[in-house]
Scaffold this active site. Sequence first.
Site, PDB file in Angstrom:
ATOM      1  N   HIS A 105       0.850  -1.190   0.000  1.00 22.57           N
ATOM      2  CA  HIS A 105       0.000   0.000   0.000  1.00 22.57           C
ATOM      3  C   HIS A 105       0.884   1.239   0.000  1.00 22.57           C
ATOM      4  O   HIS A 105       2.116   1.126  -0.025  1.00 22.57           O
ATOM      5  CB  HIS A 105      -0.979  -0.004   1.169  1.00 22.57           C
ATOM      6  CG  HIS A 105      -0.337   0.005   2.520  1.00 22.57           C
ATOM      7  ND1 HIS A 105       0.376  -1.071   3.034  1.00 22.57           N
ATOM      8  CD2 HIS A 105      -0.294   0.959   3.491  1.00 22.57           C
ATOM      9  CE1 HIS A 105       0.818  -0.780   4.236  1.00 22.57           C
ATOM     10  NE2 HIS A 105       0.434   0.450   4.533  1.00 22.57           N
ATOM     11  N   HIS A 108       1.499   3.875   2.114  1.00 32.01           N
ATOM     12  CA  HIS A 108       2.031   4.615   3.254  1.00 32.01           C
ATOM     13  C   HIS A 108       3.561   4.662   3.227  1.00 32.01           C
ATOM     14  O   HIS A 108       4.220   3.705   2.811  1.00 32.01           O
ATOM     15  CB  HIS A 108       1.533   4.000   4.558  1.00 32.01           C
ATOM     16  CG  HIS A 108       0.072   4.249   4.790  1.00 32.01           C
ATOM     17  ND1 HIS A 108      -0.683   3.488   5.657  1.00 32.01           N
ATOM     18  CD2 HIS A 108      -0.784   5.171   4.263  1.00 32.01           C
ATOM     19  CE1 HIS A 108      -1.941   3.945   5.652  1.00 32.01           C
ATOM     20  NE2 HIS A 108      -2.014   4.959   4.810  1.00 32.01           N
ATOM     21  N   ASP A 110       5.942   4.369   5.330  1.00 29.33           N
ATOM     22  CA  ASP A 110       6.780   3.371   5.992  1.00 29.33           C
ATOM     23  C   ASP A 110       6.828   2.059   5.200  1.00 29.33           C
ATOM     24  O   ASP A 110       7.500   1.112   5.615  1.00 29.33           O
ATOM     25  CB  ASP A 110       6.319   3.127   7.433  1.00 29.33           C
ATOM     26  CG  ASP A 110       4.902   2.612   7.543  1.00 29.33           C
ATOM     27  OD1 ASP A 110       4.031   3.089   6.781  1.00 29.33           O
ATOM     28  OD2 ASP A 110       4.646   1.735   8.393  1.00 29.33           O
ATOM     29  N   HIS A 111       6.137   2.024   4.070  1.00 30.31           N
ATOM     30  CA  HIS A 111       6.200   0.865   3.174  1.00 30.31           C
ATOM     31  C   HIS A 111       6.806   1.227   1.817  1.00 30.31           C
ATOM     32  O   HIS A 111       7.300   0.350   1.116  1.00 30.31           O
ATOM     33  CB  HIS A 111       4.803   0.263   2.992  1.00 30.31           C
ATOM     34  CG  HIS A 111       4.271  -0.346   4.251  1.00 30.31           C
ATOM     35  ND1 HIS A 111       4.226  -1.692   4.487  1.00 30.31           N
ATOM     36  CD2 HIS A 111       3.805   0.243   5.385  1.00 30.31           C
ATOM     37  CE1 HIS A 111       3.743  -1.923   5.695  1.00 30.31           C
ATOM     38  NE2 HIS A 111       3.484  -0.752   6.264  1.00 30.31           N
ATOM     39  N   HIS A 154      -7.311  -1.166   5.483  1.00 34.15           N
ATOM     40  CA  HIS A 154      -6.271  -0.285   6.041  1.00 34.15           C
ATOM     41  C   HIS A 154      -6.111   0.932   5.146  1.00 34.15           C
ATOM     42  O   HIS A 154      -6.006   2.066   5.620  1.00 34.15           O
ATOM     43  CB  HIS A 154      -4.969  -1.052   6.177  1.00 34.15           C
ATOM     44  CG  HIS A 154      -3.831  -0.226   6.680  1.00 34.15           C
ATOM     45  ND1 HIS A 154      -3.796   0.324   7.942  1.00 34.15           N
ATOM     46  CD2 HIS A 154      -2.662   0.165   6.075  1.00 34.15           C
ATOM     47  CE1 HIS A 154      -2.679   1.002   8.111  1.00 34.15           C
ATOM     48  NE2 HIS A 154      -1.976   0.928   6.980  1.00 34.15           N
ATOM     49  N   ASP A 177      -0.387  -4.367   5.954  1.00 32.05           N
ATOM     50  CA  ASP A 177      -1.047  -3.860   7.155  1.00 32.05           C
ATOM     51  C   ASP A 177      -2.527  -4.222   7.196  1.00 32.05           C
ATOM     52  O   ASP A 177      -3.315  -3.562   7.880  1.00 32.05           O
ATOM     53  CB  ASP A 177      -0.889  -2.337   7.238  1.00 32.05           C
ATOM     54  CG  ASP A 177       0.530  -1.922   7.591  1.00 32.05           C
ATOM     55  OD1 ASP A 177       1.404  -2.812   7.694  1.00 32.05           O
ATOM     56  OD2 ASP A 177       0.779  -0.718   7.737  1.00 32.05           O
ATOM     57  N   HIS A 217       4.227  -5.531  10.127  1.00 31.63           N
ATOM     58  CA  HIS A 217       4.766  -4.990  11.379  1.00 31.63           C
ATOM     59  C   HIS A 217       4.764  -6.072  12.453  1.00 31.63           C
ATOM     60  O   HIS A 217       3.972  -7.022  12.398  1.00 31.63           O
ATOM     61  CB  HIS A 217       3.924  -3.813  11.885  1.00 31.63           C
ATOM     62  CG  HIS A 217       3.922  -2.625  10.989  1.00 31.63           C
ATOM     63  ND1 HIS A 217       4.797  -1.573  11.136  1.00 31.63           N
ATOM     64  CD2 HIS A 217       3.136  -2.315   9.921  1.00 31.63           C
ATOM     65  CE1 HIS A 217       4.550  -0.669  10.203  1.00 31.63           C
ATOM     66  NE2 HIS A 217       3.541  -1.090   9.462  1.00 31.63           N
TER      67      HIS A 217
END
Length: 263
Positions: free
Chosen positions: A56, A58, A60-61, A115, A135, A175
Amino acid sequence: MLVEQIWTANAYRNFNYLIACPETGEALAIDPLDHRQCLATAKRNGWQITQILNTHEHGDHTGGNRAMVAQTGAKLLAHKNAKDKIRGLDQGLGAGDVVKVGKTVELEVLDTPGHTLSHVCLFAHTDLPALFCGDTLFNAGAGNCYHGGDPIALYHTFIQQLTKLPDTTRIYPGHEYIINNLRFTLDREPDNAQAIALLSKVKLQDPNQAFVSTLALEKEINTFFRLDSPTLIRKLREAFPDLPKDLDPQKVFLKLRELRNKW
């Protein structure tokens, strides 16, 4: 299919993944935020990263994309509706597409909104099936819906897709949240013996050698699969006294997600 789960040890507790073909050494990097660790792991194994997949949009990905592409020339894949959210996307994916890695690895794309609304998971139809779930699904938990998500969509993803996968499916989340998620399970279902036993075990684990769950175990320890648990429903009514007498599974899921948001 060869799998390396890479613990980033960052504040977000991210896992990155490499999936490689044992015949050709070609590899797919999933959400390679820590591009240095991913590149070092590939080099150590003698693999060549030829593709990158973001589950996805975001940061942090996706944060390692630019450096990874610059050093490998890998093609970037993500949900087809993320083309305006992820820079440099080479291939948009939809439900039922197949991501091939080398000669031997084929991964089915699942369109798994919740998410975010442009989230994909990858499912490996191997002897021991595996789900790389970003996520959407965590060990003993579910993704939040704060940033572009929808809890009703997440409920339908769980019920219509995840619950129908083989119980032997190994779970590879984006995560490492298992300890806190198990504590939430026991807050909602204090008599869950499986969760009690697993919490004692994983408290001692090294995230570099993380516990790998299965869907069968998730159905025992993850509140978001346990929507008909009498204890869970009784505790939910204590938290929300105005719940209707006839409580449908979607309402249970949404109230659990609401509680977890504040827990």
